[in-house]
Motif scaffolding. Structure first.
Motif, PDB file in Angstrom:
ATOM      1  N   GLU A  72     -51.118  17.384 -21.441  1.00  0.00           N
ATOM      2  CA  GLU A  72     -50.636  16.358 -20.508  1.00  0.00           C
ATOM      3  C   GLU A  72     -51.753  15.378 -20.196  1.00  0.00           C
ATOM      4  N   MET A  73     -51.348  14.178 -19.765  1.00  0.00           N
ATOM      5  CA  MET A  73     -52.352  13.170 -19.422  1.00  0.00           C
ATOM      6  C   MET A  73     -53.121  13.605 -18.177  1.00  0.00           C
ATOM      7  N   HIS A  74     -54.444  13.378 -18.199  1.00  0.00           N
ATOM      8  CA  HIS A  74     -55.249  13.667 -17.008  1.00  0.00           C
ATOM      9  C   HIS A  74     -55.804  12.346 -16.472  1.00  0.00           C
ATOM     10  N   VAL A  75     -56.542  12.409 -15.365  1.00  0.00           N
ATOM     11  CA  VAL A  75     -56.975  11.160 -14.719  1.00  0.00           C
ATOM     12  C   VAL A  75     -57.827  10.290 -15.639  1.00  0.00           C
ATOM     13  N   LEU A  90     -43.370   6.066 -14.834  1.00  0.00           N
ATOM     14  CA  LEU A  90     -43.738   6.162 -13.417  1.00  0.00           C
ATOM     15  C   LEU A  90     -44.794   5.106 -13.071  1.00  0.00           C
ATOM     16  N   LEU A  91     -45.722   4.882 -13.996  1.00  0.00           N
ATOM     17  CA  LEU A  91     -46.794   3.902 -13.773  1.00  0.00           C
ATOM     18  C   LEU A  91     -46.322   2.460 -13.976  1.00  0.00           C
ATOM     19  N   ASN A  92     -45.066   2.290 -14.432  1.00  0.00           N
ATOM     20  CA  ASN A  92     -44.542   0.968 -14.747  1.00  0.00           C
ATOM     21  C   ASN A  92     -45.416   0.285 -15.807  1.00  0.00           C
ATOM     22  N   VAL A  93     -45.707   1.055 -16.856  1.00  0.00           N
ATOM     23  CA  VAL A  93     -46.497   0.556 -17.983  1.00  0.00           C
ATOM     24  C   VAL A  93     -45.525   0.297 -19.127  1.00  0.00           C
ATOM     25  N   LYS A  94     -45.759  -0.769 -19.901  1.00  0.00           N
ATOM     26  CA  LYS A  94     -44.782  -1.185 -20.905  1.00  0.00           C
ATOM     27  C   LYS A  94     -44.805  -0.377 -22.212  1.00  0.00           C
ATOM     28  N   LEU A  95     -45.685   0.587 -22.344  1.00  0.00           N
ATOM     29  CA  LEU A  95     -45.747   1.383 -23.579  1.00  0.00           C
ATOM     30  C   LEU A  95     -44.458   2.175 -23.787  1.00  0.00           C
ATOM     31  N   THR A  96     -43.989   2.223 -25.034  1.00  0.00           N
ATOM     32  CA  THR A  96     -42.816   3.028 -25.376  1.00  0.00           C
ATOM     33  C   THR A  96     -43.163   3.924 -26.559  1.00  0.00           C
ATOM     34  N   MET A  97     -42.224   4.792 -26.925  1.00  0.00           N
ATOM     35  CA  MET A  97     -42.422   5.661 -28.078  1.00  0.00           C
ATOM     36  C   MET A  97     -42.651   4.835 -29.352  1.00  0.00           C
ATOM     37  N   LYS A 106     -54.720  16.642 -13.421  1.00  0.00           N
ATOM     38  CA  LYS A 106     -53.564  16.087 -14.130  1.00  0.00           C
ATOM     39  C   LYS A 106     -53.170  14.779 -13.465  1.00  0.00           C
ATOM     40  N   LEU A 107     -52.873  13.796 -14.276  1.00  0.00           N
ATOM     41  CA  LEU A 107     -52.511  12.482 -13.751  1.00  0.00           C
ATOM     42  C   LEU A 107     -51.240  12.550 -12.916  1.00  0.00           C
ATOM     43  N   ILE A 108     -50.278  13.365 -13.336  1.00  0.00           N
ATOM     44  CA  ILE A 108     -49.016  13.472 -12.588  1.00  0.00           C
ATOM     45  C   ILE A 108     -49.270  14.012 -11.178  1.00  0.00           C
ATOM     46  N   ASP A 109     -50.221  14.951 -11.030  1.00  0.00           N
ATOM     47  CA  ASP A 109     -50.542  15.513  -9.709  1.00  0.00           C
ATOM     48  C   ASP A 109     -51.138  14.445  -8.798  1.00  0.00           C
ATOM     49  N   LEU A 110     -52.013  13.616  -9.368  1.00  0.00           N
ATOM     50  CA  LEU A 110     -52.645  12.543  -8.604  1.00  0.00           C
ATOM     51  C   LEU A 110     -51.592  11.526  -8.133  1.00  0.00           C
ATOM     52  N   LEU A 111     -50.685  11.170  -9.029  1.00  0.00           N
ATOM     53  CA  LEU A 111     -49.658  10.167  -8.695  1.00  0.00           C
ATOM     54  C   LEU A 111     -48.653  10.718  -7.683  1.00  0.00           C
ATOM     55  N   THR A 112     -48.364  12.019  -7.785  1.00  0.00           N
ATOM     56  CA  THR A 112     -47.457  12.655  -6.821  1.00  0.00           C
ATOM     57  C   THR A 112     -48.089  12.657  -5.434  1.00  0.00           C
ATOM     58  N   GLU A 113     -49.385  13.000  -5.391  1.00  0.00           N
ATOM     59  CA  GLU A 113     -50.078  13.015  -4.090  1.00  0.00           C
ATOM     60  C   GLU A 113     -50.126  11.610  -3.486  1.00  0.00           C
TER      61      GLU A 113
END
Length: 447
Positions: A1-4, A116-123, A260-267
């Protein structure tokens, strides 16, 4: 998973790409993910020992940790993992199918974060290391044909005059290791050739950690010498510093692990939720959650983007969620003040008639700053530095605030002055909204 550690390249790259698109460039995003190599051999070897279901595999993080532990502890397991990498590289069907499963699960985690980050990257923008695997042997052969490859301690290297160690010894760019394995340099050279020859890019911007500066200087120079750049293409490493904790060291969990980046964004969203609820306890839960998301995610992104790209910075929730100073909440609030004026009127920004007449000093200062928007965007596009846009928007917000307090809008002296000030306010609102959008931040009509 992505981290900070993945945050900066993702949002700085996204911000610069958005600005370049807005300025009229055709931007091709290339998400160069590490989707090849030893770690996949490790995962495959562990899966052979521990057959599990797709549901269990969805938690790839724990699975990876267990596989890494086996790899570090057992020489026999490590050898098996390496042999599976060789089979994978040779195109073994079973290995490729397993690799595809791991890759899809991992990338689906990334995609959730991008959204979640509103970043334009796609698959569709993913162009990982695996994409260049078949071309690596051609890279080696072409370097050989150009007379650039030299054998050194069993490895195939390129030596360039301008790169030396502190002792004046030539510094090798290793293309093939002594064991026959390829390195990042090999893949990056294949990628340069693809971007120039196939994509026909005029400019290739690399959003990668500043610590890789020497690597890219060497790769770019080897690519030029080997004539891998067939279509004239500027190669620019847009390096960035590290995101540190309050202690000034790279951001870690309490036990020293990566966050984990998701944990940071959730907090961030939870903290924003508490703040917003405290200020507006009467708001409906759904509205509170939406405001918390926009403010929380925006605060994390803006705190990063507002620092010079090459600087290290210390992560601090209290500072980034502050409604005063150069922060996302301050700018979002400034925008809602403009929106509030038009809400009272029941009009949209575009529904205001009349000329803008600049009499008062506060009107003139705000207008002069708004006129610089294009110049600021050109500077961001040229240098790859979103902090210039952040500073500009902060100044616009401050000047709008002074104008708002000193130049009555709805109770202006006459209708012409009222319309003029409404048009100026509308332009300030549009500029703030457009600027925040180019940084990848959503705006709110009320907070």
């Amino acid at each position: 998973e992505m981290h900070v550690g993945h945050l900066r390249s993702t949002i700085i790259g996204d911000g610069v790409a958005r600005v370049l698109e807005f300025l009229g460039d055709t931007v091709i995003r290339q998400n160069h993910v590490g989707d090849w190599g030893t770690q996949f051999g490790m995962l495959m070897a562990y899966l052979q020992e521990n057959p599990i279901t797709s549901n269990e595999l969805a938690d790839l993080e724990n699975f990876y940790r267990a596989a890494k532990k086996r790899f570090d502890e057992s020489e026999e397991f490590a050898d098996r993992a390496r042999s599976l990498v060789v089979k994978l590289q040779a195109g073994d069907k079973e290995c490729l199918a397993l690799w595809g499963r791991f890759r899809d699960i991992s990338l689906s985690h990334c995609q959730e974060i991008y959204e979640l980050l509103n970043v334009k990257l796609t698959m569709a923008d993913v162009m990982g290391e695996s994409a260049y695997n078949d071309d690596l042997i051609n890279v080696v052969n072409d370097l050989k044909a150009a007379g650039l490859l030299v054998e050194s301690n069993g490895a195939q290297c390129v030596f360039l005059e301008e790169f030396k160690t502190a002792d004046g010894e030539p510094l090798p760019v290793i293309i093939v290791k002594a064991d026959g394995g390829y390195l990042y340099a090999t893949t990056d050279l294949a990628a340069v050739r693809y971007r120039s020859g196939v994509l026909k890019a005029d400019r290739a911007l690399y959003f990668v950690d500043q610590r890789q500066a020497l690597h890219f200087q060497q790769v770019f120079e080897v690519a030029r010498r080997a004539r891998f750049v067939t279509h004239p293409m500027h190669m620019e490493h847009m390096g960035f510093g590290t995101m540190n904790g309050a202690d000034g060291r790279p951001f870690k969990t309490r036990d020293g692990g990566t966050v984990k980046l998701i944990d940071l964004l959730t907090e961030a969203q939870e903290r924003a939720y508490s703040l917003v609820k405290e200020k507006n306890p009467e708001l409906a839960e759904a509205d509170l959650r939406n405001i918390a998301r926009v403010v929380g995610i925006g605060a994390v992104k803006y705190a990063d983007l507002s620092k010079h790209r090459t600087s290290d910075y210390s992560f601090n929730f209290d500072l980034m969620l502050n409604f005063e100073g150069n922060t996302a909440p301050y700018l979002l609030y400034a925008y809602t003040r403009v929106a509030g004026v038009f809400r009272k009127l029941g009009k949209d920004f575009s529904e205001v008639e009349g000329q803008i007449v600049l009499d008062a000093p506060h009107e003139q200062e705000l207008a002069a700053k708004l006129a610089q928007f294009g110049e600021v965007l050109n500077s961001v596009g040229e240098k790859g530095t979103p902090h210039i846009l952040c500073t500009y928007l902060y100044e616009v917000a401050g000047l709008f605030s002074s104008f708002y307090e000193n130049c009555p809008i709805l109770s202006a002296d006459d209708e012409a002055q009222k319309q003029s000030r409404l048009r100026l306010a509308a332009l300030a609102g549009r500029t703030l909204k457009q600027g925040l959008e180019l940084l990848g931040l959503e705006t709110l009509e009320r907070m």
